[in-house]
Design an enzyme around this catalytic site. Structure first.
Site, PDB file in Angstrom:
ATOM      1  N   PRO A  10       0.791  -1.228   0.000  1.00  0.00           N
ATOM      2  CA  PRO A  10       0.000   0.000   0.000  1.00  0.00           C
ATOM      3  C   PRO A  10       0.831   1.289   0.000  1.00  0.00           C
ATOM      4  O   PRO A  10       1.875   1.361   0.636  1.00  0.00           O
ATOM      5  CB  PRO A  10      -0.823  -0.104   1.295  1.00  0.00           C
ATOM      6  N   ASN A  11       0.313   2.224  -0.737  1.00  0.00           N
ATOM      7  CA  ASN A  11       0.845   3.587  -0.865  1.00  0.00           C
ATOM      8  C   ASN A  11       2.107   3.692  -1.724  1.00  0.00           C
ATOM      9  O   ASN A  11       2.579   4.787  -2.005  1.00  0.00           O
ATOM     10  CB  ASN A  11       1.089   4.226   0.523  1.00  0.00           C
ATOM     11  N   ARG A  18       5.101  10.874  -2.941  1.00  0.00           N
ATOM     12  CA  ARG A  18       4.926  10.550  -1.522  1.00  0.00           C
ATOM     13  C   ARG A  18       6.240  10.748  -0.750  1.00  0.00           C
ATOM     14  O   ARG A  18       7.236  10.066  -1.036  1.00  0.00           O
ATOM     15  CB  ARG A  18       4.494   9.082  -1.395  1.00  0.00           C
ATOM     16  N   TYR A  23      11.481   8.680   0.389  1.00  0.00           N
ATOM     17  CA  TYR A  23      11.415   7.633  -0.644  1.00  0.00           C
ATOM     18  C   TYR A  23      11.998   8.062  -1.991  1.00  0.00           C
ATOM     19  O   TYR A  23      11.986   7.266  -2.932  1.00  0.00           O
ATOM     20  CB  TYR A  23       9.953   7.191  -0.829  1.00  0.00           C
ATOM     21  N   ASN A  73       8.001  -5.739  -1.321  1.00  0.00           N
ATOM     22  CA  ASN A  73       7.982  -4.593  -0.406  1.00  0.00           C
ATOM     23  C   ASN A  73       6.575  -4.543   0.187  1.00  0.00           C
ATOM     24  O   ASN A  73       5.643  -4.054  -0.456  1.00  0.00           O
ATOM     25  CB  ASN A  73       8.316  -3.283  -1.129  1.00  0.00           C
ATOM     26  N   ALA A  76       3.397  -0.780   4.609  1.00  0.00           N
ATOM     27  CA  ALA A  76       2.926  -0.763   6.009  1.00  0.00           C
ATOM     28  C   ALA A  76       2.453  -2.132   6.489  1.00  0.00           C
ATOM     29  O   ALA A  76       2.473  -2.402   7.697  1.00  0.00           O
ATOM     30  CB  ALA A  76       1.821   0.277   6.166  1.00  0.00           C
ATOM     31  N   HIS A  79       4.416  -4.317   9.107  1.00  0.00           N
ATOM     32  CA  HIS A  79       4.466  -4.125  10.550  1.00  0.00           C
ATOM     33  C   HIS A  79       3.335  -4.801  11.303  1.00  0.00           C
ATOM     34  O   HIS A  79       3.384  -4.872  12.535  1.00  0.00           O
ATOM     35  CB  HIS A  79       4.495  -2.621  10.852  1.00  0.00           C
ATOM     36  N   ASP A  86       1.757 -15.236   6.746  1.00  0.00           N
ATOM     37  CA  ASP A  86       1.425 -16.642   6.497  1.00  0.00           C
ATOM     38  C   ASP A  86       1.508 -16.971   5.011  1.00  0.00           C
ATOM     39  O   ASP A  86       1.960 -18.059   4.635  1.00  0.00           O
ATOM     40  CB  ASP A  86       0.029 -16.968   7.044  1.00  0.00           C
ATOM     41  N   GLU A 100      12.431  -9.726   1.213  1.00  0.00           N
ATOM     42  CA  GLU A 100      11.712  -8.539   1.708  1.00  0.00           C
ATOM     43  C   GLU A 100      12.594  -7.318   1.476  1.00  0.00           C
ATOM     44  O   GLU A 100      13.774  -7.338   1.838  1.00  0.00           O
ATOM     45  CB  GLU A 100      11.432  -8.709   3.211  1.00  0.00           C
ATOM     46  N   HIS A 102      12.894  -2.873   1.480  1.00  0.00           N
ATOM     47  CA  HIS A 102      12.376  -1.557   1.856  1.00  0.00           C
ATOM     48  C   HIS A 102      13.262  -0.493   1.238  1.00  0.00           C
ATOM     49  O   HIS A 102      14.490  -0.644   1.213  1.00  0.00           O
ATOM     50  CB  HIS A 102      12.342  -1.389   3.377  1.00  0.00           C
ATOM     51  N   SER A 104      13.392   2.715   2.375  1.00  0.00           N
ATOM     52  CA  SER A 104      14.001   3.370   3.536  1.00  0.00           C
ATOM     53  C   SER A 104      14.554   2.294   4.480  1.00  0.00           C
ATOM     54  O   SER A 104      14.366   1.094   4.249  1.00  0.00           O
ATOM     55  CB  SER A 104      12.952   4.212   4.262  1.00  0.00           C
ATOM     56  N   ARG A 109      13.678   4.748  11.703  1.00  0.00           N
ATOM     57  CA  ARG A 109      12.478   5.599  11.678  1.00  0.00           C
ATOM     58  C   ARG A 109      11.633   5.373  12.946  1.00  0.00           C
ATOM     59  O   ARG A 109      12.158   4.966  13.978  1.00  0.00           O
ATOM     60  CB  ARG A 109      11.710   5.331  10.381  1.00  0.00           C
ATOM     61  N   ARG A 113       7.851   1.036  13.103  1.00  0.00           N
ATOM     62  CA  ARG A 113       8.446   0.460  11.892  1.00  0.00           C
ATOM     63  C   ARG A 113       9.589  -0.499  12.213  1.00  0.00           C
ATOM     64  O   ARG A 113      10.139  -1.148  11.318  1.00  0.00           O
ATOM     65  CB  ARG A 113       8.960   1.567  10.961  1.00  0.00           C
TER      66      ARG A 113
HETATM   67  C1  DQA Z   1       8.573   0.949   3.349  1.00  0.00           C
HETATM   68  C2  DQA Z   1       8.707   1.208   4.846  1.00  0.00           C
HETATM   69  C3  DQA Z   1       7.387   1.033   5.558  1.00  0.00           C
HETATM   70  O1  DQA Z   1       7.538   1.311   6.946  1.00  0.00           O
HETATM   71  C4  DQA Z   1       6.360   1.996   5.002  1.00  0.00           C
HETATM   72  O2  DQA Z   1       5.107   1.765   5.596  1.00  0.00           O
HETATM   73  C5  DQA Z   1       6.272   1.960   3.519  1.00  0.00           C
HETATM   74  C6  DQA Z   1       7.487   1.819   2.732  1.00  0.00           C
HETATM   75  C7  DQA Z   1       9.863   1.233   2.574  1.00  0.00           C
HETATM   76  O3  DQA Z   1       9.962   0.783   1.439  1.00  0.00           O
HETATM   77  O4  DQA Z   1      10.758   1.914   3.086  1.00  0.00           O
HETATM   78  O5  DQA Z   1       5.194   2.133   2.951  1.00  0.00           O
HETATM   79  O6  DQA Z   1       8.238  -0.417   3.161  1.00  0.00           O
END
Ligand code: DQA
Length: 145
Positions: A10-11, A18, A23, A73, A76, A79, A86, A100, A102, A104, A109, A113
């Protein structure tokens, strides 16, 4: 390995505008270009993004059913989504690499997180290198797949 699923939660569809201080200012289409360039001929980059937890879970089922390595990735969902954890476990328990990533470094942070419910079932974790986190993950998958 002929295809890699690059799944974004998401996002992340808002990358580019953003929180560019966190990012960067490039969007997912720029990421796709970089990954395709890094992958070269013979490896298809299948990059997707969703804000929907169920859709992300179903894409992980697809990875299991087609034995396709995953760069994930979880954004959110990292977390708190035990459902995504699963589903990620189904991938790695099937012997398929799942990295996995990220953009950032979540550990530098906010406190919420600092916990990833995904890391414990991932093959490995790469964080904090901007889009290079994905490129490094592709290199790691190439070495393991
Ligand atoms: C993220 C880090 C997460 O904490 C955050 O919610 C994101 C992006 C990252 O790529 O740094 O949406 O996964």
């Amino acid at each position: 390995m002929t295809r890699v699923l690059v799944l974004n939660g998401p996002n992340l569809g808002r990358l580019g505008s953003r929180e560019p201080d966190v990012y960067g200012s490039q969007d997912l289409s720029a990421l796709r270009v970089q990954l395709v360039d890094e992958a070269g001929d013979g490896v298809e980059i299948d990059l997707r993004q969703t804000d929907d937890e169920a859709e992300l879970i179903h894409w992980l089922y697809e990875a299991v059913d087609t034995s396709t390595p995953v760069i994930l990735n979880p954004a959110a969902f990292t977390h708190y989504s035990y459902a995504l954890r699963d589903a990620a476990a189904l991938v790695t328990k099937a012997g398929i690499p799942l990295v996995e990533v990220h953009i950032s470094n979540p550990h530098s942070r906010e406190r919420f997180r600092h916990t990833s419910v995904i890391s414990g079932v991932a093959t490995g974790v790469i964080a904090g290198f901007g889009f290079d986190s994905y490129l490094l993950a592709l290199g790691a998958i190439r070495r393991t797949a």
